[in-house]
Design a protein around this motif. Structure first.
Motif, short mmCIF file in Angstrom:
data_model
loop_
_atom_site.label_atom_id
_atom_site.label_comp_id
_atom_site.label_asym_id
_atom_site.label_seq_id
_atom_site.Cartn_x
_atom_site.Cartn_y
_atom_site.Cartn_z
N HIS A 30 2.28 24.50 24.34
CA HIS A 30 1.43 25.05 25.29
C HIS A 30 1.45 23.86 26.62
O HIS A 30 0.88 24.39 27.43
CB HIS A 30 0.01 25.67 25.10
CG HIS A 30 0.03 26.66 23.91
ND1 HIS A 30 0.59 27.92 24.34
CD2 HIS A 30 -0.32 26.78 22.68
CE1 HIS A 30 0.60 28.67 23.36
NE2 HIS A 30 -0.04 27.99 22.43
N GLY A 31 1.75 22.76 26.31
CA GLY A 31 1.72 21.88 27.32
C GLY A 31 0.50 20.88 27.16
O GLY A 31 0.18 20.18 27.97
N ASN A 32 -0.37 21.20 26.17
CA ASN A 32 -1.57 20.47 26.14
C ASN A 32 -1.29 19.06 25.17
O ASN A 32 -0.51 19.03 24.44
CB ASN A 32 -2.63 21.26 25.07
CG ASN A 32 -2.98 22.51 25.69
OD1 ASN A 32 -3.12 22.73 26.97
ND2 ASN A 32 -2.98 23.61 24.91
N PRO A 33 -1.79 18.10 25.85
CA PRO A 33 -1.51 16.61 25.32
C PRO A 33 -2.15 16.59 23.66
O PRO A 33 -3.25 16.93 23.74
CB PRO A 33 -2.38 15.72 26.30
CG PRO A 33 -3.24 16.59 26.81
CD PRO A 33 -2.79 17.95 27.13
N ILE A 34 -1.25 15.99 23.07
CA ILE A 34 -1.69 15.71 21.73
C ILE A 34 -1.84 14.22 21.33
O ILE A 34 -2.77 13.70 20.92
CB ILE A 34 -0.47 16.11 20.53
CG1 ILE A 34 -0.32 17.60 20.73
CG2 ILE A 34 -0.91 15.79 19.24
CD1 ILE A 34 0.99 18.36 20.01
N ILE A 35 -0.90 13.43 22.03
CA ILE A 35 -0.99 11.94 22.30
C ILE A 35 -0.63 11.82 23.72
O ILE A 35 0.27 12.25 24.41
CB ILE A 35 0.25 11.05 21.46
CG1 ILE A 35 0.03 11.55 19.80
CG2 ILE A 35 0.18 9.84 21.76
CD1 ILE A 35 1.02 11.20 19.18
N GLY A 54 -8.94 16.21 12.53
CA GLY A 54 -8.50 17.70 12.63
C GLY A 54 -7.58 17.94 13.78
O GLY A 54 -7.23 19.12 13.58
N GLY A 55 -7.07 17.07 14.24
CA GLY A 55 -6.05 17.38 15.31
C GLY A 55 -4.60 17.02 14.86
O GLY A 55 -4.41 16.81 13.62
N LEU A 56 -3.73 17.28 15.64
CA LEU A 56 -2.19 16.93 15.16
C LEU A 56 -1.68 15.73 15.52
O LEU A 56 -0.46 15.22 14.86
CB LEU A 56 -1.50 18.04 16.04
CG LEU A 56 -1.81 19.47 15.99
CD1 LEU A 56 -1.14 20.35 16.93
CD2 LEU A 56 -1.50 19.78 14.42
N ALA A 57 -2.30 14.69 16.17
CA ALA A 57 -2.10 13.40 16.72
C ALA A 57 -1.41 12.43 15.40
O ALA A 57 -0.14 12.07 15.58
CB ALA A 57 -3.14 12.60 17.29
N ALA A 58 -1.98 12.54 14.38
CA ALA A 58 -1.60 11.65 13.26
C ALA A 58 -0.21 12.14 12.77
O ALA A 58 0.81 11.33 12.44
CB ALA A 58 -2.68 11.54 12.14
N GLY A 59 -0.02 13.46 12.37
CA GLY A 59 1.20 14.11 12.14
C GLY A 59 2.34 13.92 13.16
O GLY A 59 3.46 13.41 12.74
N VAL A 60 1.99 14.20 14.05
CA VAL A 60 2.84 14.05 15.36
C VAL A 60 3.53 12.52 15.51
O VAL A 60 4.80 12.43 15.42
CB VAL A 60 2.44 14.41 16.87
CG1 VAL A 60 3.37 14.16 17.87
CG2 VAL A 60 2.23 15.98 16.61
N PHE A 61 2.64 11.76 15.37
CA PHE A 61 2.83 10.18 15.46
C PHE A 61 3.83 9.76 14.18
O PHE A 61 4.88 9.30 14.30
CB PHE A 61 1.88 9.24 15.67
CG PHE A 61 2.23 7.92 15.53
CD1 PHE A 61 2.78 7.35 16.71
CD2 PHE A 61 1.86 6.93 14.70
CE1 PHE A 61 3.13 5.74 16.76
CE2 PHE A 61 2.05 5.80 14.69
CZ PHE A 61 2.88 5.00 15.64
#
Length: 124
Positions: A30-35, A54-61
């Motif tokens: 959706h264009g929202n920043p994860i990192i 609870g966010g996606l940052a760790a998995g995305v990194f």
């Protein structure tokens, strides 16, 4: 050694040096920043835990480190080597990634467990 160079036994030199992240940015679909513009350096070898509360940052990194498909900008290096310039084969042999999204290939559970061993033999 530069990316892709191998030692006398045909094995790539181990990745060495600090893990350096500079201006790393990744967004969701959706264009929202994860990192958002992450920059840091960690001396290797080390043990490091990623917490995303609870966010996606760790998995995305983790996916970015393992060169899994993630749209991102910025730079991730180990020593002087940009991870984006390494071959997928070298990354697969030197960086472990175990995500939450399992991939099962057609066949038995044994076939899936031994899949990586068969791939390595075929490439040698």
């Amino acid at each position: 050694l530069p990316a892709g160079e191998e030692d006398a036994a045909g094995e790539p030199e181990p990745l060495a040096g600090p893990l350096a992240v500079s201006g790393l940015t990744a967004h969701d679909h959706h264009g929202n920043p994860i990192i958002d513009e992450a920059s840091f350096s960690v001396d290797l070898p080390t043990r490091m835990g990623l917490i995303a509360e609870g966010g996606l940052a760790a998995g995305v990194f983790a996916r970015i480190l393992a060169r899994r498909p993630v749209e991102h900008t910025g730079e991730v290096k180990i020593g002087e080597i940009d991870l984006g310039q390494l071959s997928q084969r070298r990354v697969a042999r030197q960086i472990a990634y175990a995500g939450v999204e399992p991939v099962l290939f057609p066949g038995s559970l044994r076939d899936n467990i031994l899949y990586g061993l068969r791939q390595r033999q075929a490439e040698a």
